[in-house]
Design a protein around this motif. Structure first.
Motif, PDB file in Angstrom:
ATOM      1  N   GLU A 221       0.838  -1.205   0.000  1.00 20.33           N
ATOM      2  CA  GLU A 221       0.000   0.000   0.000  1.00 20.33           C
ATOM      3  C   GLU A 221       0.869   1.250   0.000  1.00 20.33           C
ATOM      4  OE1 GLU A 221      -3.905   0.129   2.229  1.00 20.33           O
ATOM      5  OE2 GLU A 221      -2.709   1.490   3.467  1.00 20.33           O
ATOM      6  N   MET A 222       1.927   1.246   0.812  1.00 22.79           N
ATOM      7  CA  MET A 222       2.838   2.391   0.873  1.00 22.79           C
ATOM      8  C   MET A 222       3.498   2.622  -0.478  1.00 22.79           C
ATOM      9  SD  MET A 222       6.360   3.127   1.080  1.00 22.79           S
ATOM     10  CE  MET A 222       7.376   4.455   1.702  1.00 22.79           C
ATOM     11  N   VAL A 223       3.953   1.545  -1.121  1.00 21.34           N
ATOM     12  CA  VAL A 223       4.602   1.653  -2.426  1.00 21.34           C
ATOM     13  C   VAL A 223       3.629   2.221  -3.458  1.00 21.34           C
ATOM     14  CG1 VAL A 223       5.538   0.302  -4.348  1.00 21.34           C
ATOM     15  CG2 VAL A 223       6.351  -0.114  -2.025  1.00 21.34           C
ATOM     16  N   CYS A 224       2.390   1.723  -3.455  1.00 18.46           N
ATOM     17  CA  CYS A 224       1.396   2.220  -4.416  1.00 18.46           C
ATOM     18  C   CYS A 224       1.123   3.707  -4.214  1.00 18.46           C
ATOM     19  CB  CYS A 224       0.102   1.422  -4.291  1.00 18.46           C
ATOM     20  SG  CYS A 224       0.166  -0.228  -5.028  1.00 18.46           S
ATOM     21  N   LYS A 225       0.930   4.123  -2.971  1.00 18.59           N
ATOM     22  CA  LYS A 225       0.655   5.542  -2.702  1.00 18.59           C
ATOM     23  C   LYS A 225       1.837   6.407  -3.107  1.00 18.59           C
ATOM     24  CE  LYS A 225      -2.683   4.924   1.068  1.00 18.59           C
ATOM     25  NZ  LYS A 225      -2.962   5.164   2.508  1.00 18.59           N
ATOM     26  N   THR A 226       3.058   5.916  -2.865  1.00 16.32           N
ATOM     27  CA  THR A 226       4.259   6.658  -3.220  1.00 16.32           C
ATOM     28  C   THR A 226       4.396   6.780  -4.735  1.00 16.32           C
ATOM     29  OG1 THR A 226       5.375   5.911  -1.197  1.00 16.32           O
ATOM     30  CG2 THR A 226       6.774   6.693  -2.992  1.00 16.32           C
ATOM     31  N   LEU A 227       4.169   5.683  -5.443  1.00 17.28           N
ATOM     32  CA  LEU A 227       4.235   5.709  -6.903  1.00 17.28           C
ATOM     33  C   LEU A 227       3.144   6.598  -7.484  1.00 17.28           C
ATOM     34  CD1 LEU A 227       4.868   1.912  -7.609  1.00 17.28           C
ATOM     35  CD2 LEU A 227       6.439   3.769  -8.187  1.00 17.28           C
ATOM     36  N   LEU A 228       1.937   6.498  -6.946  1.00 19.04           N
ATOM     37  CA  LEU A 228       0.819   7.291  -7.459  1.00 19.04           C
ATOM     38  C   LEU A 228       1.107   8.779  -7.315  1.00 19.04           C
ATOM     39  CD1 LEU A 228      -2.048   7.454  -8.612  1.00 19.04           C
ATOM     40  CD2 LEU A 228      -2.923   7.210  -6.274  1.00 19.04           C
ATOM     41  N   ALA A 229       1.515   9.211  -6.124  1.00 18.24           N
ATOM     42  CA  ALA A 229       1.819  10.626  -5.903  1.00 18.24           C
ATOM     43  C   ALA A 229       2.957  11.084  -6.816  1.00 18.24           C
ATOM     44  CB  ALA A 229       2.193  10.857  -4.443  1.00 18.24           C
ATOM     45  N   SER A 230       3.980  10.260  -6.961  1.00 13.75           N
ATOM     46  CA  SER A 230       5.148  10.632  -7.770  1.00 13.75           C
ATOM     47  C   SER A 230       4.788  10.747  -9.241  1.00 13.75           C
ATOM     48  CB  SER A 230       6.260   9.596  -7.587  1.00 13.75           C
ATOM     49  OG  SER A 230       6.705   9.553  -6.252  1.00 13.75           O
ATOM     50  N   PHE A 231       4.068   9.771  -9.762  1.00 17.95           N
ATOM     51  CA  PHE A 231       3.753   9.787 -11.195  1.00 17.95           C
ATOM     52  C   PHE A 231       2.712  10.851 -11.534  1.00 17.95           C
ATOM     53  CE2 PHE A 231       6.253   6.012 -11.466  1.00 17.95           C
ATOM     54  CZ  PHE A 231       6.657   5.954 -12.787  1.00 17.95           C
ATOM     55  N   GLN A 232       1.803  11.135 -10.629  1.00 22.92           N
ATOM     56  CA  GLN A 232       0.876  12.240 -10.870  1.00 22.92           C
ATOM     57  C   GLN A 232       1.638  13.555 -10.956  1.00 22.92           C
ATOM     58  OE1 GLN A 232      -1.866  11.703  -7.594  1.00 22.92           O
ATOM     59  NE2 GLN A 232      -3.365  10.639  -8.872  1.00 22.92           N
ATOM     60  N   HIS A 233       2.632  13.717 -10.099  1.00 25.75           N
ATOM     61  CA  HIS A 233       3.430  14.946 -10.107  1.00 25.75           C
ATOM     62  C   HIS A 233       4.311  15.001 -11.354  1.00 25.75           C
ATOM     63  CE1 HIS A 233       4.888  18.417  -7.746  1.00 25.75           C
ATOM     64  NE2 HIS A 233       5.992  18.256  -8.462  1.00 25.75           N
ATOM     65  N   ILE A 234       4.932  13.898 -11.696  1.00 22.61           N
ATOM     66  CA  ILE A 234       5.761  13.859 -12.911  1.00 22.61           C
ATOM     67  C   ILE A 234       4.917  14.187 -14.139  1.00 22.61           C
ATOM     68  CG2 ILE A 234       7.038  12.315 -14.453  1.00 22.61           C
ATOM     69  CD1 ILE A 234       8.062  10.868 -11.932  1.00 22.61           C
ATOM     70  N   ALA A 235       3.689  13.676 -14.169  1.00 19.22           N
ATOM     71  CA  ALA A 235       2.800  13.940 -15.311  1.00 19.22           C
ATOM     72  C   ALA A 235       2.525  15.428 -15.457  1.00 19.22           C
ATOM     73  CB  ALA A 235       1.499  13.162 -15.144  1.00 19.22           C
ATOM     74  N   ARG A 236       2.333  16.102 -14.328  1.00 21.22           N
ATOM     75  CA  ARG A 236       2.103  17.558 -14.393  1.00 21.22           C
ATOM     76  C   ARG A 236       3.344  18.293 -14.934  1.00 21.22           C
ATOM     77  NH1 ARG A 236      -0.857  16.529  -9.561  1.00 21.22           N
ATOM     78  NH2 ARG A 236       0.930  17.048  -8.223  1.00 21.22           N
ATOM     79  N   LEU A 237       4.512  17.847 -14.507  1.00 19.80           N
ATOM     80  CA  LEU A 237       5.740  18.469 -15.015  1.00 19.80           C
ATOM     81  C   LEU A 237       5.921  18.234 -16.511  1.00 19.80           C
ATOM     82  CD1 LEU A 237       8.245  17.525 -12.140  1.00 19.80           C
ATOM     83  CD2 LEU A 237       7.066  19.705 -12.491  1.00 19.80           C
ATOM     84  N   LEU A 238       5.572  17.042 -16.972  1.00 19.47           N
ATOM     85  CA  LEU A 238       5.710  16.731 -18.393  1.00 19.47           C
ATOM     86  C   LEU A 238       4.710  17.489 -19.240  1.00 19.47           C
ATOM     87  CD1 LEU A 238       6.295  12.850 -18.239  1.00 19.47           C
ATOM     88  CD2 LEU A 238       8.005  14.659 -18.507  1.00 19.47           C
TER      89      LEU A 238
END
Length: 242
Positions: A221-238
């Motif tokens: 669960e921790m890994v999923c939440k960490t990946l989700l937050a990170s990739f959502q943020h990366i998507a905004r930067l891209l």
């Protein structure tokens, strides 16, 4: 991701996993980022191969998360077949299932930190953190500290820090087990020997594998939440670069 989820469930004669909830949201965020990176590559032919490199890393993370979930699932399924408290009470079949549980459990706990460290490599590149100048071999947690130290993307750093803190206890227990598994020889045999010294009758009591599975569930669960937050943020930067 349905095409990749049959491998271990097939051991139990089951259908492929159907992604739902947090797991589905995480995979979808990662896959959207892969598409964004492909569009950036196609837009300028990516002369320095930066976007293509990040795409390969993102795809690797998708596969790694899938492998982590499958390992956790197999560990739990084999755990459900173990009903005895002491090793000498088990039938040969139950002992085999116990050993299979241990195999997939250890595989899962190692993959927890492997996925996070791969994410750290991606974040270090995308955010241009240069963590390698601080520590040549760095982990995800080193990258998170570097984000805070440099003040890079404070919103993301705060969110990732909060996730880390909320899962501190199970992750700490798993980290100790991971370090023992990787750095100490014959850790299982040493544990059995210690138990025999403690027990008057020399019998080996099984560890609380239900508690271990609960920790691994929390880690996933921790890994999923960490990946989700990170990739959502990366998507905004891209999107800003498109």
């Amino acid at each position: 991701m349905e095409r990749e989820t049959q491998m271990l469930r097939g051991l139990f004669g089951e259908a492929p996993r159907h992604n739902e909830g947090l797991l589905r949201s995480t995979f979808e965020a990662m896959e959207r980022t892969v598409l964004q990176l492909q569009r950036l590559t196609n837009a300028d032919n990516d002369p320095k191969h930066i976007w293509r490199k990040y795409e390969i890393w993102a795809r690797g993370l998708i596969t790694s998360l899938d492998e982590l979930e499958q390992s956790r699932y197999a560990a739990e399924r084999f755990h459900s077949r173990v009903t005895k408290t002491y090793q000498d009470e088990m039938t040969p079949e139950e002992e085999t299932d116990y050993r299979r549980h241990l195999y997939f459990y250890k595989n899962g706990l190692i993959r927890v930190f492997s996925v996070l460290d791969k994410l750290g490599t991606l974040l270090n590149g995308v955010l241009e953190l240069n963590t390698g100048k601080v520590k040549q071999r760095f982990s995800y947690f080193t990258v998170l500290r570097q984000m805070r130290y440099t003040g890079t993307e404070p919103e993301l750093a705060e969110k990732l820090g909060a996730i880390k803190e909320s899962y501190k206890d199970p992750m700490s227990r798993l980290r100790k087990q991971r370090n023992t598994e990787i750095h100490y020889m014959n850790s299982e045999m040493q544990d059995d020997l210690w138990q025999r010294h403690q027990a008057l009758d020399g019998r080996v009591k099984l560890e609380d594998i239900g508690h271990n599975i609960a920790d691994l569930d929390q880690a996933l669960e921790m890994v999923c939440k960490t990946l989700l937050a990170s990739f959502q943020h990366i998507a905004r930067l891209l999107r800003a670069k498109s």
